[in-house]
Scaffold this motif. Structure first.
Motif, PDB file in Angstrom:
ATOM      1  N   PRO A 181     -32.484  11.379  -8.011  1.00  0.00           N
ATOM      2  CA  PRO A 181     -32.485  11.810  -9.411  1.00  0.00           C
ATOM      3  C   PRO A 181     -31.298  11.252 -10.190  1.00  0.00           C
ATOM      4  O   PRO A 181     -30.163  11.290  -9.700  1.00  0.00           O
TER       5      PRO A 181
ATOM      6  N   ASN B 185     -36.659  11.556  -0.375  1.00  0.00           N
ATOM      7  CA  ASN B 185     -37.652  12.597  -0.118  1.00  0.00           C
ATOM      8  C   ASN B 185     -39.042  12.112  -0.524  1.00  0.00           C
ATOM      9  O   ASN B 185     -39.215  10.960  -0.954  1.00  0.00           O
ATOM     10  N   PHE B 186     -40.033  13.002  -0.396  1.00  0.00           N
ATOM     11  CA  PHE B 186     -41.419  12.655  -0.712  1.00  0.00           C
ATOM     12  C   PHE B 186     -41.579  12.255  -2.177  1.00  0.00           C
ATOM     13  O   PHE B 186     -42.259  11.272  -2.494  1.00  0.00           O
ATOM     14  N   LYS B 187     -40.958  12.997  -3.066  1.00  0.00           N
ATOM     15  CA  LYS B 187     -41.061  12.671  -4.486  1.00  0.00           C
ATOM     16  C   LYS B 187     -40.501  11.279  -4.773  1.00  0.00           C
ATOM     17  O   LYS B 187     -41.079  10.500  -5.538  1.00  0.00           O
ATOM     18  N   GLY B 188     -39.383  10.967  -4.136  1.00  0.00           N
ATOM     19  CA  GLY B 188     -38.806   9.637  -4.295  1.00  0.00           C
ATOM     20  C   GLY B 188     -39.736   8.562  -3.766  1.00  0.00           C
ATOM     21  O   GLY B 188     -39.855   7.474  -4.350  1.00  0.00           O
TER      22      GLY B 188
ATOM     23  N   GLU C 192     -43.016   8.731  -3.644  1.00  0.00           N
ATOM     24  CA  GLU C 192     -44.092   8.579  -4.635  1.00  0.00           C
ATOM     25  C   GLU C 192     -43.659   7.645  -5.761  1.00  0.00           C
ATOM     26  O   GLU C 192     -44.413   6.753  -6.187  1.00  0.00           O
ATOM     27  N   ARG C 193     -42.444   7.830  -6.252  1.00  0.00           N
ATOM     28  CA  ARG C 193     -41.939   6.996  -7.344  1.00  0.00           C
ATOM     29  C   ARG C 193     -41.750   5.551  -6.901  1.00  0.00           C
ATOM     30  O   ARG C 193     -42.064   4.618  -7.647  1.00  0.00           O
TER      31      ARG C 193
ATOM     32  N   GLU D 214     -40.798  15.952   6.044  1.00  0.00           N
ATOM     33  CA  GLU D 214     -40.786  15.027   4.913  1.00  0.00           C
ATOM     34  C   GLU D 214     -41.225  13.627   5.357  1.00  0.00           C
ATOM     35  O   GLU D 214     -42.000  12.953   4.672  1.00  0.00           O
TER      36      GLU D 214
END
Length: 309
Positions: A49, A80-83, A85-86, A120
């Motif tokens: 982030p 992490n997973f969100k990262g 995805e991005r 993760e």
């Protein structure tokens, strides 16, 4: 002649460790110049982030730019997973997640214990597998603090082997050993590379990520090469460290590493004279930022690269 794959991590590991934010155009110039010098892979940033690491806020833009450079493999770190995805949405061709062997460091770095990190990794592996084959990034797990931790101290080698196997079981394509804190020595590198390879298979451990905190970076790289390591991370000018590992200083210097490899007869595909000129881009964009390396200071030996009769 053995080919050694150099992965330049300066735009990520180097820049995340300094307070100033390098302008986007300077980052692009750096990446383009290294690609032109023959560097085959560059980790252009991370999907942390921006509130935590504003230095990495333009990573998606850098991936888009770098993918237009012929012959360059474009890598990114994801926490992490969100990262992940991005990173996949941005088009990264390789993604790496740091999995700290020191659980204290893991909690400090990504706020997850080992069990949560393995969950993760499994979720990211499933995400990668769900992609069409032609847009599926290579997924590596970096075993951070594998050689010791500035918070916990020594890290059990048996634990590293066990967690490496768990990461592979969770779906990682391969694992890499990371000396996040600069604790490693050559004997330890040989021992741990052998042990992890014996557990997960030769093809599942190819990479070392080394720091030169106590001057052993190149010695550790050589020890890894002797155990079959074929990919080495390095940072131009030795920029780098870990913001969440107190006292962890710079990565091994890309210029010195390439010089050692080429002088020994390994093939890197990198034009060392062109590579050393890239330092000027960093110096101009980050005036006063220390840059390290013996080879750039001393210059290349007379006749370097020429085969003696």
């Amino acid at each position: 002649m053995t080919r050694i794959h150099i992965s330049e991590v300066g735009p990520r590991d180097g820049l995340q460790s300094i307070d100033r934010v390098m302008p986007l155009e300077a980052k692009k110039a750096w990446i383009a110049a290294e690609a032109a010098a023959g560097v085959p892979e560059i980790e252009v940033g991370s999907f942390v982030p921006p509130s935590l690491l504003p230095q990495m806020a333009d990573t998606a833009d850098l991936i888009a730019f770098a993918k237009g450079l012929e012959g360059l493999a474009v890598a990114a770190l994801v926490p992490n997973f969100k990262g992940a995805e991005r990173a996949i949405a941005a088009g990264a061709e390789k993604i790496s997640i740091p999995f700290s062997m020191s659980e204290t460091h893991s909690l400090r770095n990504v706020r997850k214990d080992h069990a949560a990190m393995l969950a993760e990794i499994r979720a990211i592996a499933e995400l990668v597998a769900s992609r069409p084959a032609d847009s599926r990034p290579h997924f590596e797990v970096g075993l951070a603090t594998a050689f010791g931790c500035t918070i916990e101290g020594p890290v059990s080698e048996a634990s590293v082997v066990r967690l490496a196997a768990a990461a592979i079981e969770a779906g990682a394509v391969e694992v890499g050993l990371s000396d996040t804190t600069g604790y490693a020595n050559p004997a330890q590198v040989r021992r741990l590379v052998r042990a992890v390879k014996a557990e997960v298979g030769d093809g599942r451990l190819n990479t070392l990520h080394l720091h030169n905190t106590r001057g052993l970076g190149l010695a550790n790289a050589l020890a890894g090469l002797e155990e079959g390591i074929t990919t080495l991370d390095a940072s131009l000018g030795g920029l780098g460290g870990c913001p969440f590992a107190p006292g962890a200083s710079g990565n091994i210097v890309t210029e010195d590493l390439v010089f050692m490899l080429e002088a020994m007869g390994y093939e890197t595909g990198i034009d060392l004279e062109k590579l050393m000129k890239v330092r000027a881009i960093i110096a101009d964009a980050l005036p006063g930022e220390p840059l390290y390396g013996f080879t750039p200071d001393a210059g290349l030996p007379l006749g370097f690269g020429k085969v003696a009769a």
